[in-house]
Design an enzyme around this catalytic site. Structure first.
Site, PDB file in Angstrom:
ATOM      1  N   GLY A 121       0.842  -1.201   0.000  1.00  0.00           N
ATOM      2  CA  GLY A 121       0.000   0.000   0.000  1.00  0.00           C
ATOM      3  C   GLY A 121       0.873   1.244   0.000  1.00  0.00           C
ATOM      4  N   GLY A 157      -0.808   4.693  -0.003  1.00  0.00           N
ATOM      5  CA  GLY A 157      -1.669   5.873   0.101  1.00  0.00           C
ATOM      6  C   GLY A 157      -1.073   6.852   1.104  1.00  0.00           C
ATOM      7  CG  ASN A 158      -2.595  10.611   3.903  1.00  0.00           C
ATOM      8  OD1 ASN A 158      -3.200  10.799   4.950  1.00  0.00           O
ATOM      9  ND2 ASN A 158      -1.738  11.487   3.434  1.00  0.00           N
ATOM     10  CG  PHE A 167      -8.810  -1.283  -2.656  1.00  0.00           C
ATOM     11  CD1 PHE A 167      -9.820  -1.308  -3.611  1.00  0.00           C
ATOM     12  CD2 PHE A 167      -8.364  -0.052  -2.202  1.00  0.00           C
ATOM     13  CE1 PHE A 167     -10.381  -0.131  -4.101  1.00  0.00           C
ATOM     14  CE2 PHE A 167      -8.917   1.133  -2.685  1.00  0.00           C
ATOM     15  CZ  PHE A 167      -9.930   1.086  -3.635  1.00  0.00           C
ATOM     16  CE  LYS A 185      -9.825   5.676  13.546  1.00  0.00           C
ATOM     17  NZ  LYS A 185      -9.501   6.642  12.498  1.00  0.00           N
ATOM     18  NE  ARG A 222      -8.022   9.828   5.409  1.00  0.00           N
ATOM     19  CZ  ARG A 222      -7.395   8.757   4.993  1.00  0.00           C
ATOM     20  NH1 ARG A 222      -6.722   8.804   3.851  1.00  0.00           N
ATOM     21  NH2 ARG A 222      -7.417   7.632   5.681  1.00  0.00           N
ATOM     22  CG  ASN A 223     -13.752   8.654   8.176  1.00  0.00           C
ATOM     23  OD1 ASN A 223     -14.454   8.174   7.304  1.00  0.00           O
ATOM     24  ND2 ASN A 223     -12.581   8.117   8.523  1.00  0.00           N
ATOM     25  CE  LYS A 283     -10.322   5.050  -3.599  1.00  0.00           C
ATOM     26  NZ  LYS A 283     -11.155   5.607  -4.642  1.00  0.00           N
TER      27      LYS A 283
HETATM   28  N1  LIG Z   1      -4.429   8.353   6.337  1.00  0.00           N
HETATM   29  C1  LIG Z   1      -4.367   8.275   7.663  1.00  0.00           C
HETATM   30  O1  LIG Z   1      -4.150   9.281   8.351  1.00  0.00           O
HETATM   31  C2  LIG Z   1      -4.521   6.949   8.327  1.00  0.00           C
HETATM   32  C3  LIG Z   1      -5.081   5.875   7.674  1.00  0.00           C
HETATM   33  N2  LIG Z   1      -5.212   4.682   8.330  1.00  0.00           N
HETATM   34  C4  LIG Z   1      -5.795   3.511   7.662  1.00  0.00           C
HETATM   35  O2  LIG Z   1      -4.846   2.973   6.750  1.00  0.00           O
HETATM   36  C5  LIG Z   1      -5.515   2.337   5.656  1.00  0.00           C
HETATM   37  C6  LIG Z   1      -4.949   2.863   4.351  1.00  0.00           C
HETATM   38  O3  LIG Z   1      -5.175   4.238   4.290  1.00  0.00           O
HETATM   39  P1  LIG Z   1      -4.290   5.249   3.415  1.00  0.00           P
HETATM   40  O4  LIG Z   1      -2.902   4.764   3.249  1.00  0.00           O
HETATM   41  O5  LIG Z   1      -4.492   6.586   4.035  1.00  0.00           O
HETATM   42  O6  LIG Z   1      -4.982   5.160   1.979  1.00  0.00           O
HETATM   43  P2  LIG Z   1      -5.661   6.354   1.146  1.00  0.00           P
HETATM   44  O7  LIG Z   1      -6.929   6.755   1.795  1.00  0.00           O
HETATM   45  O8  LIG Z   1      -4.646   7.403   0.884  1.00  0.00           O
HETATM   46  O9  LIG Z   1      -6.097   5.604  -0.197  1.00  0.00           O
HETATM   47  C7  LIG Z   1      -5.478   5.734  -1.388  1.00  0.00           C
HETATM   48  C8  LIG Z   1      -4.721   4.474  -1.732  1.00  0.00           C
HETATM   49  O10 LIG Z   1      -5.614   3.500  -2.270  1.00  0.00           O
HETATM   50  C9  LIG Z   1      -5.022   2.983  -3.441  1.00  0.00           C
HETATM   51  N3  LIG Z   1      -6.005   2.432  -4.343  1.00  0.00           N
HETATM   52  C10 LIG Z   1      -6.944   3.080  -5.063  1.00  0.00           C
HETATM   53  N4  LIG Z   1      -7.644   2.215  -5.802  1.00  0.00           N
HETATM   54  C11 LIG Z   1      -7.117   0.971  -5.540  1.00  0.00           C
HETATM   55  C12 LIG Z   1      -7.409  -0.344  -5.970  1.00  0.00           C
HETATM   56  N5  LIG Z   1      -8.403  -0.595  -6.823  1.00  0.00           N
HETATM   57  N6  LIG Z   1      -6.674  -1.375  -5.456  1.00  0.00           N
HETATM   58  C13 LIG Z   1      -5.695  -1.141  -4.573  1.00  0.00           C
HETATM   59  N7  LIG Z   1      -5.366   0.075  -4.129  1.00  0.00           N
HETATM   60  C14 LIG Z   1      -6.080   1.111  -4.610  1.00  0.00           C
HETATM   61  C15 LIG Z   1      -4.324   4.178  -4.026  1.00  0.00           C
HETATM   62  O11 LIG Z   1      -3.384   3.781  -4.974  1.00  0.00           O
HETATM   63  C16 LIG Z   1      -3.680   4.762  -2.795  1.00  0.00           C
HETATM   64  O12 LIG Z   1      -2.483   4.087  -2.500  1.00  0.00           O
HETATM   65  C17 LIG Z   1      -7.009   2.626   5.870  1.00  0.00           C
HETATM   66  O13 LIG Z   1      -7.611   1.510   6.470  1.00  0.00           O
HETATM   67  C18 LIG Z   1      -7.042   3.793   6.848  1.00  0.00           C
HETATM   68  O14 LIG Z   1      -8.188   3.807   7.659  1.00  0.00           O
HETATM   69  C19 LIG Z   1      -4.770   4.499   9.601  1.00  0.00           C
HETATM   70  C20 LIG Z   1      -4.176   5.525  10.281  1.00  0.00           C
HETATM   71  C21 LIG Z   1      -4.012   6.827   9.699  1.00  0.00           C
HETATM   72  O1  LIG Z   2      -7.123   6.721  11.381  1.00  0.00           O
HETATM   73  C1  LIG Z   2      -6.793   7.883  11.331  1.00  0.00           C
HETATM   74  C2  LIG Z   2      -5.999   8.541  12.395  1.00  0.00           C
HETATM   75  O2  LIG Z   2      -5.505   7.621  13.329  1.00  0.00           O
HETATM   76  C3  LIG Z   2      -7.186   8.712  10.176  1.00  0.00           C
HETATM   77  O3  LIG Z   2      -8.555   8.912  10.184  1.00  0.00           O
HETATM   78  P1  LIG Z   2      -9.281   9.427   8.860  1.00  0.00           P
HETATM   79  O4  LIG Z   2      -9.345   8.266   7.910  1.00  0.00           O
HETATM   80  O5  LIG Z   2     -10.625   9.912   9.329  1.00  0.00           O
HETATM   81  O6  LIG Z   2      -8.427  10.556   8.330  1.00  0.00           O
END
Ligand SMILES: NC(=O)C1=CN([C@@H]2O[C@H](COP(=O)(O)OP(=O)(O)OC[C@H]3O[C@@H](n4cnc5c(N)ncnc54)[C@H](O)[C@@H]3O)[C@@H](O)[C@H]2O)C=CC1
Ligand SMILES: O=C(CO)COP(=O)(O)O
Length: 357
Positions: free
Chosen positions: A11, A13-14, A98, A206, A270-271, A297
């Site tokens: 992965g 993403g962010n 995904f 949460k 973001r939520n 997402k």
């Molecule tokens: N962003 C944050 O601050 C935090 C996120 N999380 C959790 O981490 C997990 C991942 O979140 P993020 O890295 O922030 O992702 P993100 O919200 O930035 O999502 C975008 C990612 O999804 C990918 N994507 C899009 N379409 C796709 C597909 N069809 N197949 C596979 N990948 C695809 C994109 O390439 C990109 O890497 C989530 O469960 C989120 O709740 C946990 C803590 C903090």
């Molecule tokens: O899980 C998160 C912080 O710990 C990020 O939450 P959001 O997806 O709402 O941005």
């Protein structure tokens, strides 16, 4: 076990990119870890160029974490199997919708001795009813042990190296210190607990409460109402774990994955942001996700849907009025202001004097 464990971040993403910064940094300094870390990148074209090429040349994920360098020992790989096949530790960090496809692609293609660490917040609908934890889905599909990491960790702030904590849920005494070395830095402090399911359920639930917080922000209800949403949300999280995951510990809610993550997401996530915009505009959640998040997402509305599926099956919607109202508001079946109405008859509002005895 190999002397130098190879790591793959599945992965980018962010959060995936922010954690790759940490893992890349730690892989360079811990002799027990192989220096090169692979990062699976779901390929896309940015201004005519492949995102993997941009990351490998500029060491920055310009789309999902702009402004922060990823260490040069982290190699972006567009082929999932190629990225993961030699890894001893797989860090799963993709939006939860995904994960099924990711696991199907990896099935039989990874080291049988590999282990997983899931950073994914959400659930999966289970075949035959109910919901399943994402770590259990990975474990079942790939037949590897999976630990979890959840905490008050807004990716941007972690990338900016602002001090925070996280929680790892791990039952394996050998792997617990390995995960800690892999993840911990001066500004990202790790507590490892063995209450794995509770850690993960906190991380998923949460996000639903954060949507509720965003709804009352959108209604401009003020700080007291928002505090009530956070408190009642916390009580529903505790109730949910009591009912569906008996045996979990209340103390886990006091780790970073519990109250701390709930608070940070209800203020800075973001939520919350998208839910606030939803109330203030006539657009749908999907439209706002696309408009405001640039490809990132949302997990809260889908998680609310997954929880509702389970609650409905068990005839328990009334015991979880906040989670239920958030789901119905996201679906357009209730008006945002009805969230507050639903809180007026919350089962928490009872005489609790007997608890003093
Ligand atoms: N962003 C944050 O601050 C935090 C996120 N999380 C959790 O981490 C997990 C991942 O979140 P993020 O890295 O922030 O992702 P993100 O919200 O930035 O999502 C975008 C990612 O999804 C990918 N994507 C899009 N379409 C796709 C597909 N069809 N197949 C596979 N990948 C695809 C994109 O390439 C990109 O890497 C989530 O469960 C989120 O709740 C946990 C803590 C903090
Ligand atoms: O899980 C998160 C912080 O710990 C990020 O939450 P959001 O997806 O709402 O941005």
């Amino acid at each position: 076990m190999p002397t130098e464990r190879k790591v793959c971040v599945v992965g980018s993403g962010n959060w995936g990119s922010a954690i790759a910064r940490i893992v890349g940094f730690n892989a360079k300094r811990h002799p027990t870890l192989h220096e090169t870390v692979t990062m699976y990148v779901y390929e896309e074209i940015i201004d005519g160029k492949k995102l993997t090429e941009i990351i490998n040349e500029t060491h920055e994920n310009v789309k999902y974490l702009p402004g922060y360098k990823i260490p040069s020992n982290v190699i972006a790989v567009p082929d999932l199997v190629e990225a993961a096949k030699d890894a001893d530790i797989l860090i799963f960090v993709v939006p939860h919708q995904f994960i099924q496809r990711i696991c199907s692609t990896l099935l039989g293609k990874i080291k049988p001795t590999a282990c997983g660490l899931s950073l994914i917040k959400g659930f999966e609908r289970a075949e035959g009813g109910g919901i399943e934890l994402i770590s259990h889905v990975i474990q079942k599909l790939l037949r590897i042990p999976v630990s979890v990491l959840m905490g008050a960790n807004i990716a941007q702030e972690v990338a900016a190296e602002k001090f925070c904590e996280t929680t790892i849920g791990c039952k394996d005494k050998e792997m617990a210190p390995v995960f800690q070395d892999l993840i911990q830095t001066d500004n990202f402090r790790v507590v490892v607990v063995d209450d794995v399911d509770a850690v993960e359920v906190c991380g998923a639930l949460k996000n639903v409460v954060a949507v509720g917080a965003g709804i009352v922000d959108g209604l401009e209800m003020g700080d007291n109402t928002k505090a009530a949403i956070i408190r009642l949300g916390l009580m529903e999280m505790i109730k949910f774990i009591e009912v569906f995951y008996p045996g979990c510990k209340l103390s886990t809610f006091f780790e970073s994955c519990g109250v701390a993550d709930l608070i940070t997401t209800c203020y800075g996530g973001r939520n919350r942001r998208v839910a606030e915009a939803f109330v203030k505009s006539s657009k749908t959640i999907d439209e706002l996700e696309k408009e405001l998040l640039n490809g990132q997402k949302l997990q809260g509305p889908i998680t609310a849907d997954e929880i509702n599926y389970m609650l409905k099956q068990r005839n328990m919607e009334e015991r979880f009025p906040l989670m239920t109202a958030v789901h119905k508001i996201c679906k357009g079946e209730m008006k945002p202001i009805q969230l507050v109405d639903a809180m007026r008859s919350h089962p928490e509002h009872i005489v609790k004097m007997e608890r003093l005895a």
